[in-house]
Enzyme design. Sequence first.
Site, PDB file in Angstrom:
ATOM      1  N   ASP A   9       0.820  -1.214   0.000  1.00 36.14           N
ATOM      2  CA  ASP A   9       0.000   0.000   0.000  1.00 36.14           C
ATOM      3  C   ASP A   9       0.857   1.268   0.000  1.00 36.14           C
ATOM      4  OD1 ASP A   9      -2.078  -1.757   0.277  1.00 36.14           O
ATOM      5  OD2 ASP A   9      -2.958  -0.798   2.039  1.00 36.14           O
TER       6      ASP A   9
ATOM      7  N   HIS B  57       3.887  -2.229   3.111  1.00 37.49           N
ATOM      8  CA  HIS B  57       3.911  -0.891   2.516  1.00 37.49           C
ATOM      9  C   HIS B  57       5.236  -0.706   1.767  1.00 37.49           C
ATOM     10  CE1 HIS B  57       0.852  -0.555   5.638  1.00 37.49           C
ATOM     11  NE2 HIS B  57       0.333   0.431   4.934  1.00 37.49           N
TER      12      HIS B  57
END
Length: 257
Positions: free
Chosen positions: A74, A219
Amino acid sequence: MLKHKYITIFCISILVILSFLSFYSEVKWWIFLLLFIFWLGLTSWGSFDIRLGYFIKTYCNNPEKERKIAISFDDGPHEMTEKVLDVLQKHHVKATFFCIGSQIEKHPEMFQRIIQEGHVVGNHTFTHTKSFGFLSTQKVVEEISRTNRIIERLSGKKVLFFRPPFGVTNPNVSKAISVTKHKVIGWNIRSLDTVIEDETKILERVKNKVVPGGIILLHDTSLKTVNVLEQLLLFLQSENYDVITIDKLLKIPAYED
Ligand SMILES: [Zn+2]
């Protein structure tokens, strides 16, 4: 918003019954308070835990229990995405990237590389605002549509996957999704790689949570995640896991035809 609707109907029914009873005998005020706290508690929990699918259908894993797993990243594209892509390339692994529209505008070449190397992309709003949970339906629709247009312009792909920032869902997000017709993709293995500083701790946390059909949340925004990724891929390989993209894991299309 199935579960939220049923819980709300249930609480209103109890409220009506209690109000009716109070005409005949005294109903203690704290019983009403307890009912409200119960409703509020479930609503808040449902907003923050995407796995519950409390307001909207969410896809957080494949329950079939085959030895397949998906890794998702993400908040990119980011300076660090390049290193993440290098590690994935070295291990011949394809992943799923939930991209922020404003980040794609900052790093279009990195976004193009994600696509060119055969990874899957999903929509992660345009601004990734901290107040995502307080946006109106119209604002949520705008956040999603703007990023969809950027992705389509750069790749020709109409993205169907959406991951809400912080995994927050609520009635407005649910209404927005019914307009944009996206599939809401969550996770069931949270690395907490933006919170935990120690790489070993992040890796151990993920290793302990690995399950067949799982979706791992990472991430592509820090060097520690790059280092964890390298170790994690070796671990998954030693455990005979097939690491695939989310569309393949869930057997649903990532893009419109
Ligand atoms: Zn995010």
